[in-house]
Design an enzyme around this catalytic site. Structure first.
Site, mmCIF file in Angstrom:
data_model
loop_
_atom_site.group_PDB
_atom_site.id
_atom_site.type_symbol
_atom_site.label_atom_id
_atom_site.label_comp_id
_atom_site.label_asym_id
_atom_site.label_seq_id
_atom_site.Cartn_x
_atom_site.Cartn_y
_atom_site.Cartn_z
ATOM 1 N N CYS A 138 -0.462 4.250 2.069
ATOM 2 C CA CYS A 138 -0.330 3.927 3.666
ATOM 3 C C CYS A 138 1.156 4.096 3.896
ATOM 4 O O CYS A 138 1.463 4.882 5.014
ATOM 5 C CB CYS A 138 -0.838 2.535 3.858
ATOM 6 S SG CYS A 138 -2.088 1.743 3.250
ATOM 7 N N ASP A 139 2.271 3.607 3.235
ATOM 8 C CA ASP A 139 3.621 3.467 3.646
ATOM 9 C C ASP A 139 4.598 4.407 2.959
ATOM 10 O O ASP A 139 5.837 4.209 3.292
ATOM 11 C CB ASP A 139 3.847 1.933 3.804
ATOM 12 C CG ASP A 139 3.074 1.093 4.449
ATOM 13 O OD1 ASP A 139 2.490 1.728 5.798
ATOM 14 O OD2 ASP A 139 2.659 0.160 4.115
ATOM 15 N N CYS A 148 0.811 -1.065 0.051
ATOM 16 C CA CYS A 148 -0.001 -0.073 -0.077
ATOM 17 C C CYS A 148 0.878 1.211 -0.134
ATOM 18 O O CYS A 148 1.210 1.783 0.894
ATOM 19 C CB CYS A 148 -0.941 -0.086 1.187
ATOM 20 S SG CYS A 148 -1.944 1.691 1.308
#
Ligand code: NAP
Length: 310
Positions: free
Chosen positions: A137-138, A134
């Protein structure tokens, strides 16, 4: 504890939420179960440029939030949890959600698909330590670093383009010469000054499990078998998704890749159980098609209940 419903919807991605809007508007007071990945794949993406009605595009999480509000406005009820067991052998169907048992006359399966992993031991050991599926997200954790993105489809291109915001350099590593990505996405990636490509390369290993961080990838050239070590601080997977349908076992028909088989778009083999979105769609897998089949499933639930005298 037991709860009885006319309809339960599994999943809160585009398909599940559209089904929830339609079912709630039909006064069925659907119970919508939100699993491990609330909002589905759209909640992990950035700009959605091809959902009709948004000429400037819309952020995936915002689109999902809007759909959810719309469903709540008409009376849909949401509950968090993971359905560990489903019994579809007799109606009402039974779902086990933690300690609770939910009985329902109809079920809409919109459980979507989750990111696919390569399946390497080192990859699994380094999830959360430089291995991720992701980018939104990261990606932030890898500012100024070299990042590898694995895959040759639209997801890989999208992730790579997004990661250029943080990375010093992004390398797309693909196991073939040809790409599945759409022309527009591939061109965008090819024209980006921070993105380069490595083709015909398979990831053999992710280093360094002992240090608990990603330092490099061991790559094997698929034609020459030559192994090289490619230094990188993170590896993002963009290699597609696996449908979330295992919990139904052989009560429903699945194809070789695990997608639920449906006829007439959303009908499963069990009367009263419908499937929509990415859990049954191996062909289109678009937000708009998921919404479309979500709508169909809710309309069929309405008809099914009507025939049963509701
Ligand atoms: P995809 O089109 O199925 O592409 C998956 C890629 O991963 C393929 O290139 C495949 O390689 C590679 N791959 C699969 N398993 C692998 C493995 N074990 N090791 C190495 N490589 C592996 O999946 P996707 O990119 O997630 O796209 C899915 C759908 O969503 C598509 O319809 C796409 O258009 C859509 N989508 C659209 C957008 C957008 O429009 N912005 C963004 C994301 C997704 P091979 O080619 O060799 O099989």
């Amino acid at each position: 504890m037991s709860d009885s419903r006319q309809t339960v919807i599994l999943g809160t991605g585009c398909a599940g939420l559209t089904a929830a809007i339609y079912a709630a508007r039909a006064n069925l007071r659907p119970l919508v179960i939100e699993g491990h990945e609330p909002g589905g794949q759209l909640s992990l993406t950035t700009m959605v440029e091809n959902f009709p009605g948004f000429p400037e595009g819309i952020q995936g999480p915002e689109l999902i939030e809007n759909m959810r509000k719309q469903a709540v406005r008409f009376g849909a009820e949401f509950r968090m949890g993971h359905v560990s067991h489903a019994d579809l052998r007799q109606n009402p169907f039974t779902l086990r959600l933690g300690p609770e048992e939910i009985r329902t006359e109809t079920l809409i399966i919109a459980s979507g698909a989750s990111a696919r992993w390569l399946g390497l031991e080192s990859e699994q050991a380094l999830i959360g330590h430089g291995v991720s599926s992701c980018a939104t997200c990261d990606g932030f954790f890898f500012s100024g670093k070299e990042i590898a993105v694995i895959g040759g489809g639209d997801s890989a291109m999208e992730e790579a383009l997004f990661l250029t915001r943080f990375a010093s350099r992004v390398t797309i590593i693909h196991r073939r010469e040809q790409f599945r990505a759409s022309h527009i996405m591939l061109e965008r990636a090819k024209n980006h000054p921070k993105i380069s490509f490595l083709t015909n390369m398979a990831v053999e290993d992710v280093m360094d499990v002992e240090k608990k961080e990603v330092t490099a990838l061991k790559l094997r050239h698929v034609m020459t078998d030559e192994v090289t070590v490619f230094p990188a601080s993170a590896m993002f997977l963009g290699i597609g998704h696996v449908p979330n349908a295992a919990m139904f076992g052989d009560q429903l028909d699945r194809d070789a890749e695990g997608y639920l088989r449906t006829r007439d778009y959303v009908f499963t083999r069990v009367a009263g159980v419908f499937a929509c979105g990415d859990v049954q769609d191996r062909r289109y897998r678009q937000a708009i098609t998921a919404a479309g089949t979500g709508c169909m499933a809710a309309l069929e639930v309405e008809k099914f209940l009507e025939l049963r005298g509701h």
